[in-house]
Enzyme design. Sequence first.
Site, PDB file in Angstrom:
ATOM      1  N   ILE A   1     -77.167 -46.280  -6.234  1.00  0.00           N
ATOM      2  CA  ILE A   1     -77.890 -46.396  -7.273  1.00  0.00           C
ATOM      3  C   ILE A   1     -76.930 -47.190  -8.446  1.00  0.00           C
ATOM      4  CG2 ILE A   1     -78.563 -45.064  -9.107  1.00  0.00           C
ATOM      5  CD1 ILE A   1     -79.636 -42.926  -6.969  1.00  0.00           C
TER       6      ILE A   1
ATOM      7  N   ILE B   1     -74.710 -59.547  -2.705  1.00  0.00           N
ATOM      8  CA  ILE B   1     -75.748 -59.503  -1.919  1.00  0.00           C
ATOM      9  C   ILE B   1     -77.054 -59.615  -2.819  1.00  0.00           C
ATOM     10  CG2 ILE B   1     -77.306 -58.282  -0.373  1.00  0.00           C
ATOM     11  CD1 ILE B   1     -74.743 -56.904   0.712  1.00  0.00           C
TER      12      ILE B   1
ATOM     13  N   TYR C   1     -70.273 -59.306 -15.396  1.00  0.00           N
ATOM     14  CA  TYR C   1     -70.449 -58.128 -14.881  1.00  0.00           C
ATOM     15  C   TYR C   1     -70.117 -56.898 -15.728  1.00  0.00           C
ATOM     16  CZ  TYR C   1     -70.904 -54.991 -10.857  1.00  0.00           C
ATOM     17  OH  TYR C   1     -71.401 -54.014  -9.742  1.00  0.00           O
TER      18      TYR C   1
ATOM     19  N   THR D   1     -80.059 -58.979  -4.290  1.00  0.00           N
ATOM     20  CA  THR D   1     -81.099 -57.641  -4.403  1.00  0.00           C
ATOM     21  C   THR D   1     -81.542 -57.923  -5.819  1.00  0.00           C
ATOM     22  OG1 THR D   1     -79.420 -56.352  -5.227  1.00  0.00           O
ATOM     23  CG2 THR D   1     -79.617 -56.478  -2.765  1.00  0.00           C
ATOM     24  N   LEU D   2     -82.453 -56.842  -6.096  1.00  0.00           N
ATOM     25  CA  LEU D   2     -83.065 -56.966  -7.465  1.00  0.00           C
ATOM     26  C   LEU D   2     -81.994 -56.600  -8.561  1.00  0.00           C
ATOM     27  CD1 LEU D   2     -85.898 -57.078  -8.719  1.00  0.00           C
ATOM     28  CD2 LEU D   2     -86.137 -54.295  -8.464  1.00  0.00           C
TER      29      LEU D   2
ATOM     30  N   GLY E   1     -81.891 -44.666  -3.232  1.00  0.00           N
ATOM     31  CA  GLY E   1     -81.722 -46.042  -3.818  1.00  0.00           C
ATOM     32  C   GLY E   1     -82.380 -47.232  -3.099  1.00  0.00           C
TER      33      GLY E   1
ATOM     34  N   LYS F   1     -68.320 -49.070 -12.975  1.00  0.00           N
ATOM     35  CA  LYS F   1     -67.744 -49.242 -11.423  1.00  0.00           C
ATOM     36  C   LYS F   1     -66.623 -48.662 -11.232  1.00  0.00           C
ATOM     37  CE  LYS F   1     -71.386 -50.655  -9.079  1.00  0.00           C
ATOM     38  NZ  LYS F   1     -72.366 -49.629  -8.484  1.00  0.00           N
TER      39      LYS F   1
ATOM     40  N   ASP G   1     -84.728 -39.047 -10.177  1.00  0.00           N
ATOM     41  CA  ASP G   1     -84.251 -39.667 -11.448  1.00  0.00           C
ATOM     42  C   ASP G   1     -82.914 -39.175 -11.964  1.00  0.00           C
ATOM     43  OD1 ASP G   1     -83.599 -40.976 -13.705  1.00  0.00           O
ATOM     44  OD2 ASP G   1     -85.376 -40.394 -14.989  1.00  0.00           O
TER      45      ASP G   1
HETATM   46  P1  NAP Z   1     -81.466 -52.486  -5.768  1.00  0.00           P
HETATM   47  O1  NAP Z   1     -82.178 -52.685  -4.651  1.00  0.00           O
HETATM   48  O2  NAP Z   1     -82.005 -52.744  -7.048  1.00  0.00           O
HETATM   49  O3  NAP Z   1     -81.095 -51.058  -5.956  1.00  0.00           O
HETATM   50  C1  NAP Z   1     -80.618 -50.408  -7.266  1.00  0.00           C
HETATM   51  C2  NAP Z   1     -81.207 -48.841  -6.993  1.00  0.00           C
HETATM   52  O4  NAP Z   1     -80.802 -48.238  -8.013  1.00  0.00           O
HETATM   53  C3  NAP Z   1     -82.960 -48.984  -6.934  1.00  0.00           C
HETATM   54  O5  NAP Z   1     -83.497 -48.149  -5.873  1.00  0.00           O
HETATM   55  C4  NAP Z   1     -83.324 -48.124  -8.302  1.00  0.00           C
HETATM   56  O6  NAP Z   1     -84.517 -47.529  -8.300  1.00  0.00           O
HETATM   57  C5  NAP Z   1     -82.211 -47.260  -8.483  1.00  0.00           C
HETATM   58  N1  NAP Z   1     -81.895 -46.450  -9.661  1.00  0.00           N
HETATM   59  C6  NAP Z   1     -81.877 -47.106 -11.077  1.00  0.00           C
HETATM   60  N2  NAP Z   1     -81.979 -46.214 -11.809  1.00  0.00           N
HETATM   61  C7  NAP Z   1     -81.993 -44.989 -11.329  1.00  0.00           C
HETATM   62  C8  NAP Z   1     -82.337 -43.727 -11.855  1.00  0.00           C
HETATM   63  N3  NAP Z   1     -82.322 -43.448 -13.235  1.00  0.00           N
HETATM   64  N4  NAP Z   1     -82.392 -42.725 -10.823  1.00  0.00           N
HETATM   65  C9  NAP Z   1     -82.625 -43.095  -9.655  1.00  0.00           C
HETATM   66  N5  NAP Z   1     -82.393 -44.100  -8.941  1.00  0.00           N
HETATM   67  C10 NAP Z   1     -82.197 -45.164  -9.876  1.00  0.00           C
HETATM   68  O7  NAP Z   1     -80.013 -53.271  -5.681  1.00  0.00           O
HETATM   69  P2  NAP Z   1     -78.694 -53.110  -4.791  1.00  0.00           P
HETATM   70  O8  NAP Z   1     -77.818 -54.317  -4.928  1.00  0.00           O
HETATM   71  O9  NAP Z   1     -79.217 -52.583  -3.535  1.00  0.00           O
HETATM   72  O10 NAP Z   1     -77.842 -51.731  -5.168  1.00  0.00           O
HETATM   73  C11 NAP Z   1     -77.514 -50.667  -4.720  1.00  0.00           C
HETATM   74  C12 NAP Z   1     -75.998 -50.309  -5.210  1.00  0.00           C
HETATM   75  O11 NAP Z   1     -75.254 -51.366  -4.520  1.00  0.00           O
HETATM   76  C13 NAP Z   1     -75.870 -50.545  -6.541  1.00  0.00           C
HETATM   77  O12 NAP Z   1     -74.785 -49.303  -6.955  1.00  0.00           O
HETATM   78  C14 NAP Z   1     -75.153 -51.807  -6.826  1.00  0.00           C
HETATM   79  O13 NAP Z   1     -74.218 -51.730  -8.012  1.00  0.00           O
HETATM   80  C15 NAP Z   1     -74.092 -51.743  -5.412  1.00  0.00           C
HETATM   81  N6  NAP Z   1     -73.794 -53.162  -5.149  1.00  0.00           N
HETATM   82  C16 NAP Z   1     -74.485 -54.027  -5.274  1.00  0.00           C
HETATM   83  C17 NAP Z   1     -74.029 -55.343  -4.702  1.00  0.00           C
HETATM   84  C18 NAP Z   1     -74.866 -56.639  -4.846  1.00  0.00           C
HETATM   85  O14 NAP Z   1     -74.522 -57.589  -4.777  1.00  0.00           O
HETATM   86  N7  NAP Z   1     -76.311 -56.374  -4.334  1.00  0.00           N
HETATM   87  C19 NAP Z   1     -72.547 -55.659  -4.488  1.00  0.00           C
HETATM   88  C20 NAP Z   1     -71.697 -54.264  -4.633  1.00  0.00           C
HETATM   89  C21 NAP Z   1     -72.530 -53.279  -4.867  1.00  0.00           C
HETATM   90  P3  NAP Z   1     -85.713 -47.991  -9.414  1.00  0.00           P
HETATM   91  O15 NAP Z   1     -85.742 -49.576  -9.092  1.00  0.00           O
HETATM   92  O16 NAP Z   1     -86.828 -47.252  -8.618  1.00  0.00           O
HETATM   93  O17 NAP Z   1     -85.120 -47.667 -10.746  1.00  0.00           O
END
Ligand code: NAP
Length: 256
Positions: A93, A192, A156, A194-195, A12, A163, A65
């Site tokens: 992810i 945080i 959300y 992020t994308l 991820g 989740k 994937d």
């Molecule tokens: P992120 O950088 O966008 O990471 C999300 C990842 O999911 C990306 O690497 C994306 O890869 C991958 N992904 C999506 N579809 C996929 C697929 N079909 N197969 C494999 N990988 C796939 O954002 P992030 O915030 O770090 O998110 C990581 C985790 O943290 C997520 O579970 C998110 O819900 C959780 N989280 C985030 C926050 C926050 O505030 N940011 C808070 C709590 C929890 P591609 O871009 O290549 O598709």
Amino acid sequence: MLMAEKNIVVMGVANKWSIAWAIAQQLKKAGANLIFTYNREKSGESLRKLLEKEGFGDSTTISCDVTSDEDIRRAFEQIKTIHSNIDGVVHSIAHAKSEELGGNFYDTSREGFLMAQNISAYSLVSVSRYASEIMNDGGSIITLTYLGGEKVAQNYNVMGVAKASLDASVRYLARDLGPRQIRVNAISAGPIKTLAAKGVSGFSKVGDIVKERSPMKRMVLPIEVGNTAVFLLSDMSTGITGEIMHVDCGFNIVSY
Ligand code: NAP
């Protein structure tokens, strides 16, 4: 060197803002040997550039994937060929249609609901199945979740329900893998930038709410999530499984 001689699969990292990247950096500092999986080729490219730039040059990168069981099976088989066994997995992810991360939850399409469940929750089940086949007893699996699975969080919506499903999956997987001393836990990170987070409508305002209401009066830092991940993946946490650990400056404990 808490993680010395441990092979950890990090799934991820899309770019330098990804939570998985903050985790990877702390794991590397703790001496882990890292193996990365990525989804889109664009993410693979930015991952390889990051690894080169930050001195992770020799790490394995493999495409995966998570919507395909066959792809997950192939990825872990490939990992086995190169590294033989693993000691841990970081599942970081999630994905939902951006147009469904806002408005009324009842407008969620069947397709969007199932897609969010598929990528953000079921993927942990399938990953745990194939990862555990090549994981040493005493290994550790972690995933990233959010408070929106426990409480209603503005916009959300469909991801909150995914989740909730992910959190329950953590507990059932912990039960399945417990006899092998393989642990399964989730980190519930505070918001945080992020994308993925930018896809949720009004995300920029969430930071202000956290700064105002959380006991620590600030947002969590990616490095703090990374350090907790090291703890949960290391032998410092061998008695902990099935937990949802909040790393959010205490935001989740506050009512009013
Ligand atoms: P992120 O950088 O966008 O990471 C999300 C990842 O999911 C990306 O690497 C994306 O890869 C991958 N992904 C999506 N579809 C996929 C697929 N079909 N197969 C494999 N990988 C796939 O954002 P992030 O915030 O770090 O998110 C990581 C985790 O943290 C997520 O579970 C998110 O819900 C959780 N989280 C985030 C926050 C926050 O505030 N940011 C808070 C709590 C929890 P591609 O871009 O290549 O598709």
